[in-house]
Scaffold this active site. Structure first.
Site, PDB file in Angstrom:
ATOM      1  N   LYS A   1       6.794  21.534  -6.876  1.00 58.61           N
ATOM      2  CA  LYS A   1       7.725  22.768  -6.682  1.00 58.61           C
ATOM      3  C   LYS A   1       8.986  22.232  -6.482  1.00 58.61           C
ATOM      4  O   LYS A   1      10.086  22.365  -7.066  1.00 58.61           O
ATOM      5  CB  LYS A   1       7.342  23.461  -5.271  1.00 58.61           C
ATOM      6  CG  LYS A   1       5.973  24.173  -5.620  1.00 58.61           C
ATOM      7  CD  LYS A   1       6.225  25.191  -6.758  1.00 58.61           C
ATOM      8  CE  LYS A   1       4.738  25.996  -7.155  1.00 58.61           C
ATOM      9  NZ  LYS A   1       4.765  26.898  -8.644  1.00 58.61           N
TER      10      LYS A   1
ATOM     11  N   SER B   1       8.036  27.489  -3.406  1.00 63.52           N
ATOM     12  CA  SER B   1       7.215  27.745  -2.181  1.00 63.52           C
ATOM     13  C   SER B   1       8.127  27.142  -0.787  1.00 63.52           C
ATOM     14  O   SER B   1       8.846  26.104  -0.895  1.00 63.52           O
ATOM     15  CB  SER B   1       6.195  27.112  -2.390  1.00 63.52           C
ATOM     16  OG  SER B   1       5.442  26.901  -1.160  1.00 63.52           O
TER      17      SER B   1
ATOM     18  N   GLY C   1      -2.241  17.880   7.975  1.00 63.27           N
ATOM     19  CA  GLY C   1      -1.097  18.508   7.142  1.00 63.27           C
ATOM     20  C   GLY C   1      -0.638  19.747   7.731  1.00 63.27           C
ATOM     21  O   GLY C   1       0.735  19.861   7.492  1.00 63.27           O
ATOM     22  N   ASP C   2      -1.243  20.430   8.600  1.00 66.22           N
ATOM     23  CA  ASP C   2      -0.619  21.733   9.224  1.00 66.22           C
ATOM     24  C   ASP C   2       0.727  21.581  10.174  1.00 66.22           C
ATOM     25  O   ASP C   2       0.530  20.506  10.859  1.00 66.22           O
ATOM     26  CB  ASP C   2      -1.828  22.422   9.974  1.00 66.22           C
ATOM     27  CG  ASP C   2      -2.424  23.397   8.928  1.00 66.22           C
ATOM     28  OD1 ASP C   2      -2.329  23.441   7.779  1.00 66.22           O
ATOM     29  OD2 ASP C   2      -3.515  23.897   9.348  1.00 66.22           O
TER      30      ASP C   2
ATOM     31  N   TYR D   1       1.250  19.146  -4.693  1.00 69.48           N
ATOM     32  CA  TYR D   1       1.517  20.513  -5.224  1.00 69.48           C
ATOM     33  C   TYR D   1       3.008  20.710  -4.711  1.00 69.48           C
ATOM     34  O   TYR D   1       3.750  21.112  -5.495  1.00 69.48           O
ATOM     35  CB  TYR D   1       0.609  21.700  -4.600  1.00 69.48           C
ATOM     36  CG  TYR D   1       1.026  22.718  -4.604  1.00 69.48           C
ATOM     37  CD1 TYR D   1       1.675  23.369  -3.433  1.00 69.48           C
ATOM     38  CD2 TYR D   1       1.033  23.642  -5.715  1.00 69.48           C
ATOM     39  CE1 TYR D   1       2.152  24.877  -3.433  1.00 69.48           C
ATOM     40  CE2 TYR D   1       1.625  24.948  -5.734  1.00 69.48           C
ATOM     41  CZ  TYR D   1       2.346  25.426  -4.708  1.00 69.48           C
ATOM     42  OH  TYR D   1       2.847  26.661  -4.328  1.00 69.48           O
TER      43      TYR D   1
HETATM   44  C1  WQD Z   1      -2.278  29.722   7.544  1.00 68.03           C
HETATM   45  C2  WQD Z   1      -2.497  29.206   9.112  1.00 68.03           C
HETATM   46  C3  WQD Z   1      -3.980  27.401   9.202  1.00 68.03           C
HETATM   47  C4  WQD Z   1      -7.377  28.772   7.168  1.00 68.03           C
HETATM   48  C5  WQD Z   1      -0.316  27.393   2.546  1.00 68.03           C
HETATM   49  C6  WQD Z   1       0.253  26.489   1.502  1.00 68.03           C
HETATM   50  C7  WQD Z   1       1.501  26.706   1.005  1.00 68.03           C
HETATM   51  C8  WQD Z   1       1.675  28.312   0.591  1.00 68.03           C
HETATM   52  C9  WQD Z   1       0.972  29.138   1.400  1.00 68.03           C
HETATM   53  C10 WQD Z   1       1.671  28.061  -1.746  1.00 68.03           C
HETATM   54  C11 WQD Z   1      -2.435  27.799   9.311  1.00 68.03           C
HETATM   55  C12 WQD Z   1      -4.668  28.809   9.533  1.00 68.03           C
HETATM   56  C13 WQD Z   1      -6.276  29.007   7.579  1.00 68.03           C
HETATM   57  C14 WQD Z   1      -8.699  28.771   8.065  1.00 68.03           C
HETATM   58  C15 WQD Z   1      -7.178  28.517  10.072  1.00 68.03           C
HETATM   59  N1  WQD Z   1       0.823  28.246  -0.699  1.00 68.03           N
HETATM   60  N2  WQD Z   1      -6.148  28.710   9.070  1.00 68.03           N
HETATM   61  N3  WQD Z   1      -8.308  28.806   9.351  1.00 68.03           N
HETATM   62  O1  WQD Z   1      -1.203  26.122   4.972  1.00 68.03           O
HETATM   63  O2  WQD Z   1       0.566  27.891   5.968  1.00 68.03           O
HETATM   64  O3  WQD Z   1       0.380  27.685   3.525  1.00 68.03           O
HETATM   65  O4  WQD Z   1      -0.604  28.743   1.717  1.00 68.03           O
HETATM   66  O5  WQD Z   1       2.839  28.147  -2.104  1.00 68.03           O
HETATM   67  O6  WQD Z   1       2.000  26.020   0.076  1.00 68.03           O
HETATM   68  O7  WQD Z   1       0.199  25.360   2.051  1.00 68.03           O
HETATM   69  O8  WQD Z   1      -1.576  28.701   4.646  1.00 68.03           O
HETATM   70  O9  WQD Z   1      -3.415  30.410   4.873  1.00 68.03           O
HETATM   71  O10 WQD Z   1      -3.921  27.852   4.569  1.00 68.03           O
HETATM   72  O11 WQD Z   1      -2.807  28.712   6.692  1.00 68.03           O
HETATM   73  O12 WQD Z   1      -7.006  28.572  11.361  1.00 68.03           O
HETATM   74  O13 WQD Z   1      -9.799  28.897   7.701  1.00 68.03           O
HETATM   75  O14 WQD Z   1      -3.889  29.620   9.161  1.00 68.03           O
HETATM   76  O15 WQD Z   1      -4.051  26.425   9.942  1.00 68.03           O
HETATM   77  O16 WQD Z   1      -2.050  27.698  10.541  1.00 68.03           O
HETATM   78  P1  WQD Z   1      -0.425  27.610   4.894  1.00 68.03           P
HETATM   79  P2  WQD Z   1      -3.142  28.880   5.050  1.00 68.03           P
END
Ligand code: WQD
Length: 339
Positions: free
Chosen positions: A155, A126, A298-299, A151
């Protein structure tokens, strides 16, 4: 016919990879413990390709079960390893579950591969291994930063185990670092099956649009991006699945340059949350109910891949667009809701 074992083959990315392997003429044996997937997916894969993959329900934390598997299934040409716990938030709450499930199972699998002379291994990794990367787009030489979750750490550790083992054994491994997998097979027979409240953006969008959720919360619009919302590299799961075939073919042809290689698998393009919402509304002719709220812990602001190495070395590149991903995700969600 080359015989490939796919662990976690009934999961989201695993099932799409099984379909593409069968489309390419590989014989597939699925291992899955059904802890985060449904046995129904097996019949759905069969209904797409017309070929029923062999299936064994095995918990890879049980090394004896792996030994028995390899006694029963001989002449395996390669393994694609998806089976792992993958919920970032849950990993923070239950770190030992993640270290046990993701690391022990990898070690047992590698030990039994060595005993059985199986050399070719594709690892599901990832972009999260980069942590809070400094430079965009991210390329494979970017250093590991401190993992932002257990997590992500599993990886990083997994890749280090592969690198060290491949140096001193016959193991030939490729790690694919996924960016943000989205979408579903065009048949709408397989797709993402989030359990409980979706953490990821796209399933939350489709559940909101179909009425399972009232409203999408956009986590922050005060980022340093053109529209203030965070940017990610959304890759269609079918393109992602095809990257695994390209990587396995590279190993089977002995075209790998070193015994352990890593590749970023993304589109190379970043889209903000508001751009994703707009694209969803346009391609599906649906108005989405959302509101802006505070940032999620964490974002990071921006994350998208430099995919040139995978494009050149794997002779692979993403072909499906963000809108293709959003249209297929919506079609899949509607197929679920109509049950
Ligand atoms: C994407 C964007 C959120 C939900 C994760 C894992 C990573 C990988 C991919 C495994 C961000 C925003 C999200 C919501 C929002 N997985 N968001 N409202 O965090 O980039 O990555 O998935 O390997 O390890 O961390 O993906 O889809 O959660 O978020 O605004 O209800 O959408 O802040 O900017 P992320 P995500």
């Amino acid at each position: 016919m080359k015989r490939i074992v796919v662990t976690g083959g009934l999961g989201f990315i695993g099932s799409h990879t099984v379909v593409e392997l069968q489309n390419e003429g590989f014989e597939v044996i699925i291992i899955d413990d059904l802890s985060n997937s449904s046995i129904e997916v097996l019949d759905r894969i069969t209904s797409i390709t017309g070929i029923a993959p062999a299936f064994e329900k095995i918990d890879l934390k049980n090394q004896g079960a792996i030994q028995n598997f390899f006694k029963k299934h001989q002449k395996i040409d390669g393994i694609i390893h998806f089976a792992a716990s993958k919920a970032v938030g849950e990993s923070v709450e239950k770190p030992l579950k993640y270290y046990h499930n993701n690391i022990s199972s990898l070690i047992y699998l590698l030990e039994e591969m060595a005993v059985n002379g199986i050399e070719h291994f594709i690892f599901s990794s990832s972009c999260t291994v980069y942590g809070k990367a400094d430079k965009m787009p991210i390329n494979e030489s970017a250093p590991f930063k401190t993992a932002t979750s257990p997590y992500g750490n599993t990886k990083q550790i997994g890749e280090e185990i592969l690198a060290d083992t491949a140096k001193v054994t016959d193991l030939r491994a490729i790690s694919l670092r996924y960016f943000n997998p989205i979408g579903a097979h065009e048949s709408a027979k397989i797709g993402e099956l989030p359990i409980g409240v979706p953490q990821n953006l796209i399933p939350f969008i489709t559940q909101t649009a179909v009425g399972v959720r009232d409203q999408l919360s956009v986590f922050g619009n005060d980022y340093d991006t053109p529209d203030g919302t965070a940017i990610r590299d959304y890759i269609h799961v079918v393109d992602l699945a095809k990257a695994h075939i390209s990587a396995m073919k590279r190993l089977l042809k002995h075209s790998n340059k070193t015994s352990f290689e890593v590749f970023n698998i993304g589109t190379g393009k970043g889209y903000s949350v508001l751009e994703v919402i707009k694209a969803f509304e346009e391609v599906n002719n649906e108005k989405l109910n959302y509101k802006i709220v505070g940032r999620r812990e964490g974002d990071v602001t921006t994350y998208y891949a430099d995919t040139s190495y995978a494009n050149d070395e794997l002779d692979w590149q993403a072909e499906l667009s963000l809108k293709d991903g959003l249209a297929s995700a919506w079609k899949w969600q509607q197929s679920l809701f109509n049950k």
